[in-house]
Design a protein around this motif. Structure first.
Motif, PDB file in Angstrom:
ATOM      1  N   VAL A  32       0.843  -1.205   0.000  1.00 17.19           N
ATOM      2  CA  VAL A  32       0.000   0.000   0.000  1.00 17.19           C
ATOM      3  C   VAL A  32       0.877   1.253   0.000  1.00 17.19           C
ATOM      4  CG1 VAL A  32      -1.583   1.369   1.442  1.00 17.19           C
ATOM      5  CG2 VAL A  32      -2.047  -1.046   1.028  1.00 17.19           C
ATOM      6  N   LEU A  33       1.905   1.255   0.865  1.00 20.14           N
ATOM      7  CA  LEU A  33       2.754   2.437   0.963  1.00 20.14           C
ATOM      8  C   LEU A  33       3.627   2.630  -0.282  1.00 20.14           C
ATOM      9  CD1 LEU A  33       3.714   2.235   4.721  1.00 20.14           C
ATOM     10  CD2 LEU A  33       2.235   3.905   3.645  1.00 20.14           C
ATOM     11  N   ARG A  35       2.474   2.015  -3.168  1.00 22.94           N
ATOM     12  CA  ARG A  35       1.465   2.183  -4.230  1.00 22.94           C
ATOM     13  C   ARG A  35       1.450   0.996  -5.189  1.00 22.94           C
ATOM     14  NH1 ARG A  35       1.962   8.674  -4.986  1.00 22.94           N
ATOM     15  NH2 ARG A  35       2.224   9.038  -2.778  1.00 22.94           N
ATOM     16  N   ARG A 151      14.306  -2.020   8.441  1.00 22.65           N
ATOM     17  CA  ARG A 151      14.702  -0.655   8.051  1.00 22.65           C
ATOM     18  C   ARG A 151      14.821  -0.509   6.538  1.00 22.65           C
ATOM     19  NH1 ARG A 151      19.504   1.272  11.896  1.00 22.65           N
ATOM     20  NH2 ARG A 151      19.031  -0.205  13.555  1.00 22.65           N
ATOM     21  N   LEU A 152      15.313  -1.552   5.876  1.00 21.45           N
ATOM     22  CA  LEU A 152      15.433  -1.496   4.411  1.00 21.45           C
ATOM     23  C   LEU A 152      14.051  -1.359   3.789  1.00 21.45           C
ATOM     24  CD1 LEU A 152      18.090  -4.194   3.449  1.00 21.45           C
ATOM     25  CD2 LEU A 152      18.397  -1.866   4.219  1.00 21.45           C
ATOM     26  N   VAL A 154      11.233  -0.229   5.216  1.00 24.29           N
ATOM     27  CA  VAL A 154      10.633   1.070   5.520  1.00 24.29           C
ATOM     28  C   VAL A 154      11.287   2.158   4.668  1.00 24.29           C
ATOM     29  CG1 VAL A 154      10.248   2.797   7.327  1.00 24.29           C
ATOM     30  CG2 VAL A 154      10.015   0.388   7.870  1.00 24.29           C
ATOM     31  N   ALA A 155      12.607   2.100   4.540  1.00 24.18           N
ATOM     32  CA  ALA A 155      13.330   3.126   3.766  1.00 24.18           C
ATOM     33  C   ALA A 155      12.896   3.116   2.300  1.00 24.18           C
ATOM     34  CB  ALA A 155      14.840   2.901   3.868  1.00 24.18           C
ATOM     35  N   CYS A 157      10.045   2.187   1.130  1.00 30.41           N
ATOM     36  CA  CYS A 157       8.670   2.704   1.036  1.00 30.41           C
ATOM     37  C   CYS A 157       8.659   4.220   1.182  1.00 30.41           C
ATOM     38  CB  CYS A 157       7.796   2.131   2.151  1.00 30.41           C
ATOM     39  SG  CYS A 157       7.426   0.411   1.970  1.00 30.41           S
ATOM     40  N   PHE A 158       9.483   4.711   2.085  1.00 33.70           N
ATOM     41  CA  PHE A 158       9.441   6.137   2.430  1.00 33.70           C
ATOM     42  C   PHE A 158      10.132   7.001   1.378  1.00 33.70           C
ATOM     43  CE2 PHE A 158      11.227   9.847   4.671  1.00 33.70           C
ATOM     44  CZ  PHE A 158      10.057  10.401   5.155  1.00 33.70           C
ATOM     45  N   ASP A 159      11.306   6.603   0.938  1.00 31.17           N
ATOM     46  CA  ASP A 159      12.106   7.449   0.044  1.00 31.17           C
ATOM     47  C   ASP A 159      13.064   6.553  -0.747  1.00 31.17           C
ATOM     48  OD1 ASP A 159      13.594   9.386  -1.157  1.00 31.17           O
ATOM     49  OD2 ASP A 159      14.110  10.473   0.674  1.00 31.17           O
ATOM     50  N   SER A 161      14.699   6.953  -3.544  1.00 32.33           N
ATOM     51  CA  SER A 161      15.955   7.541  -4.037  1.00 32.33           C
ATOM     52  C   SER A 161      17.017   7.554  -2.946  1.00 32.33           C
ATOM     53  CB  SER A 161      15.732   8.982  -4.515  1.00 32.33           C
ATOM     54  OG  SER A 161      14.912   8.963  -5.632  1.00 32.33           O
ATOM     55  N   PHE A 162      16.599   7.995  -1.741  1.00 35.75           N
ATOM     56  CA  PHE A 162      17.564   8.042  -0.651  1.00 35.75           C
ATOM     57  C   PHE A 162      18.048   6.631  -0.305  1.00 35.75           C
ATOM     58  CE2 PHE A 162      18.931   8.055   3.756  1.00 35.75           C
ATOM     59  CZ  PHE A 162      19.833   9.106   3.746  1.00 35.75           C
ATOM     60  N   CYS A 164      18.417   4.213  -2.264  1.00 36.12           N
ATOM     61  CA  CYS A 164      19.432   3.850  -3.277  1.00 36.12           C
ATOM     62  C   CYS A 164      20.793   4.426  -2.912  1.00 36.12           C
ATOM     63  CB  CYS A 164      19.039   4.376  -4.652  1.00 36.12           C
ATOM     64  SG  CYS A 164      17.776   3.407  -5.435  1.00 36.12           S
ATOM     65  N   PHE A 215       5.030   3.110  12.883  1.00 34.28           N
ATOM     66  CA  PHE A 215       5.036   2.116  11.808  1.00 34.28           C
ATOM     67  C   PHE A 215       4.871   0.698  12.363  1.00 34.28           C
ATOM     68  CE2 PHE A 215       6.493  -0.336   8.230  1.00 34.28           C
ATOM     69  CZ  PHE A 215       5.999   0.382   7.156  1.00 34.28           C
TER      70      PHE A 215
ATOM     71  N   PHE B  90       1.605   8.077   6.297  1.00 34.83           N
ATOM     72  CA  PHE B  90       2.810   7.292   6.609  1.00 34.83           C
ATOM     73  C   PHE B  90       3.224   7.619   8.042  1.00 34.83           C
ATOM     74  CE2 PHE B  90       6.171   5.091   4.015  1.00 34.83           C
ATOM     75  CZ  PHE B  90       6.881   4.624   5.101  1.00 34.83           C
ATOM     76  N   PRO B  91       2.952   6.721   9.010  1.00 31.78           N
ATOM     77  CA  PRO B  91       3.187   7.087  10.404  1.00 31.78           C
ATOM     78  C   PRO B  91       4.625   6.812  10.827  1.00 31.78           C
ATOM     79  CG  PRO B  91       2.077   4.995  10.284  1.00 31.78           C
ATOM     80  CD  PRO B  91       2.420   5.362   8.884  1.00 31.78           C
ATOM     81  N   MET B 100      17.321   6.298   9.102  1.00 32.65           N
ATOM     82  CA  MET B 100      17.533   5.714   7.766  1.00 32.65           C
ATOM     83  C   MET B 100      18.916   6.046   7.203  1.00 32.65           C
ATOM     84  SD  MET B 100      13.985   6.482   5.821  1.00 32.65           S
ATOM     85  CE  MET B 100      12.434   6.035   6.542  1.00 32.65           C
ATOM     86  N   ARG B 105      20.017  -2.639   9.323  1.00 33.32           N
ATOM     87  CA  ARG B 105      18.981  -3.208   8.465  1.00 33.32           C
ATOM     88  C   ARG B 105      17.749  -3.676   9.238  1.00 33.32           C
ATOM     89  NH1 ARG B 105      20.994  -5.386   3.398  1.00 33.32           N
ATOM     90  NH2 ARG B 105      22.989  -4.450   3.003  1.00 33.32           N
TER      91      ARG B 105
END
Lengths: 269, 263
Positions: A32-33, A35, A151-152, A154-155, A157-159, A161-162, A164, A215, B90-91, B100, B105
């Motif tokens: 979902v996050l 898309r 963390r990978l 979530v990262a 999903c969130f951003d 490009s960053f 990468c 999250f 996005f919470p 991040m 990881r």
């Protein structure tokens, strides 16, 4: 209630349904996050091809559908990348291809029969022991993957490009996510039916996103809503003799509505 | 000086429309480079190609390693032009966003990692937002949190794409002072896209002017005091130079400007 739980097939249905609903909801949070939530819908249509092939060859629809849907999911990603089109267009193309090939093969197999209708609308009480073990393995892989690569995931999903620029292998993460989702989709079609699989992937995460403040809370609540909907849905279907898949999704929609009302009063931050 | 970035014959095109043509340059450790040029001149694309976010033609080395083989991403901090297009629901807390920037990881967060996160947030004056949901912060506050994310791994190279556009005057001053401090005190190499040449110009050691091609790359003195360069570069560069001179003829580089000092 006690009588309801005393049946072996009900116990197995509840267990398999809970395991697969939790896995779908956890995967759904990331889809979902990112898309990509409709990928479940596209894959579920491809399931029809797998089921039709299985009915033609008298093999297990579940085991036959897993490789078919996995290849289709990779096709969606490849198509989006190769032709530089948005994911939803690629999902639409593969979904239509899967459905049409499935219908063609179904016609060759002698048309719609009771077996096929069971897969289209769900038949949770016919889940086998082997399929239940597969559902447990799936949840183990999903939960373990999230714990190890939290963390990978979530990262990305969130951003993206960053992520990468931190050396996160975004393509590998996405491919892994989509492949595991394809297995979850196949294992779900006995629970809610091919037509309603995507709801199991989308609705619990969206409900959780409405009311969560962190999250990790989203992950727990999404899995919780998924499992609870299976239990209440199966119980209602048992009592009122209605299709379990539809009952499960309607319970999910009820949770979504309640979550929306609750979100009005949830402080954020 | 050790070389941080080597770019040779970089070209990039979006569906046959050239955006970058044969760009070559070298960035040395400790450089503070202002990357300027007109809108659509390819500045952002150049940064993306350097970081491997877009695949261009040519050769790129980061810290002496070919981009394709480069793995030491902790040495690089990156802040994009726009805040990530995260869904409003996005919470994720601001401190998790900063986290991040660290290499971990898994789900577990170590005590030392949290210490590093809070230290970076203090640097960008965002410590008080640590527990707040990122999307509930203002765009300026988000930008400062994202700067903390870029800084948390203590990078040797900072790549920043117009980072100050969403900041208020006070935050902008803090922002550029912090960059200057990182550059002078910790020798951090900075590659910064900016249109804000008036304020940041006093800290920049070199200018890189990109308009599809690398039109100019040299020291700020060369850039500020060469009418020939201004003529060659056209109206945008002239405007930038005027801006640097505060449009009154006073060199904003002050006593540090070698040419004015000797003149």
């Amino acid at each position: 209630m006690v009588e309801f739980l005393s049946y072996g097939f009900v116990q197995r249905g509840l267990l398999a349904g809970s395991l697969v609903a939790a896995a779908c909801a956890l995967l759904g949070v990331f889809l979902v996050l990112k898309r990509l939530s409709l990928i479940g819908d596209g894959m579920s249509h491809v399931c029809l091809t797998g089921v039709a092939v299985a009915l033609l060859t008298s093999t297990s629809p579940v085991y036959m559908s897993i490789p078919v849907v996995a290849v289709a999911s990779l096709g969606i990603m490849k198509l989006a990348k190769k032709f530089k089109i948005y994911g939803d267009a690629a999902i639409g193309i593969i979904s239509a291809a899967g459905l049409s090939v499935g219908l063609l093969l179904t016609a060759l197999a002698g048309g719609f029969n009771t077996d096929l209708l069971g897969y289209l609308f769900g038949s949770i009480l016919t889940v086998t022991r082997g399929e239940t073990i597969l559902c447990a393995l799936l949840l183990l892989i999903v939960a373990g993957g999230i714990f190890l690569f939290y963390r990978l995931l979530v990262a990305t999903c969130f951003d993206e490009s960053f992520a990468c620029t931190r050396g996160v292998p975004v393509r590998i993460v996405d491919t892994g996510l989509v492949l595991v989702t394809s297995v979850a989709v196949v294992l779900s079609f006995k629970v809610v039916g091919i037509f309603l699989i995507s709801a199991l992937i989308i609705i619990p995460p969206v409900t959780a996103l409405l009311i969560s403040r962190t999250f990790k809370q989203v992950l727990w609540l999404a899995a919780g809503f998924g499992v609870l909907s299976v239990w209440i849905g199966i119980y209602i279907s048992f009592i009122f003799n209605i299709p379990s898949g539809a009952a499960i999704i309607l319970i999910n929609l009820f949770f979504l509505f309640a979550g929306y009302l609750l979100s009005k009063g949830v402080p954020r931050g | 000086m050790p070389v941080v970035i080597t770019a040779k014959n970089i070209s990039f095109a979006y569906v046959r429309m050239p955006v970058l043509e044969n760009i070559s340059f070298t960035v040395e450790a400790g450089d503070y480079i202002g990357l300027i040029g007109p809108n659509g001149g390819g500045k952002t694309t150049l940064l993306k190609v350097l970081l491997g976010l877009e695949k261009g033609r040519g050769e790129i080395q980061l810290f002496g390693t070919a981009l394709e083989k480069f793995t030491d991403w902790n040495k690089i901090g990156y802040l994009a032009q726009k805040s990530p297009v995260a869904q409003s629901r996005f919470p994720i807390a601001a401190e998790e966003v900063v986290l991040m920037g660290l290499p971990g990881r898994g789900a577990r967060v170590g005590r030392n990692e949290l210490k590093e996160v809070y230290a970076a947030m203090r640097q960008t004056r965002t410590r008080q937002y640590a527990g707040r949901i990122f999307n509930d912060l203002s765009i300026g506050q988000q930008q400062r949190v994202l700067l903390a994310r870029a800084l948390v791994s203590k990078p040797e190279l900072l790549i920043l794409d117009e980072p100050s556009t969403a900041l208020d005057v006070e935050s902008r001053e803090m922002f550029f002072d912090l960059l200057a401090q990182l550059n002078t005190k910790y020798h951090t190499t900075i590659l910064l896209i900016t249109h804000d040449t008036g304020e940041v110009g006093k800290h920049i050691s070199k200018f890189m002017y990109v308009d599809k091609k690398l039109v100019f790359f040299g020291t700020r003195e060369e850039f500020c005091h060469s009418p020939a360069v201004a003529k060659q570069l056209g109206p945008f560069a002239q405007h930038t130079i005027d801006h640097l001179h505060n449009q009154h003829g006073h060199c904003p580089l002050g006593a540090s400007c070698k040419e004015c000092h000797h003149g």
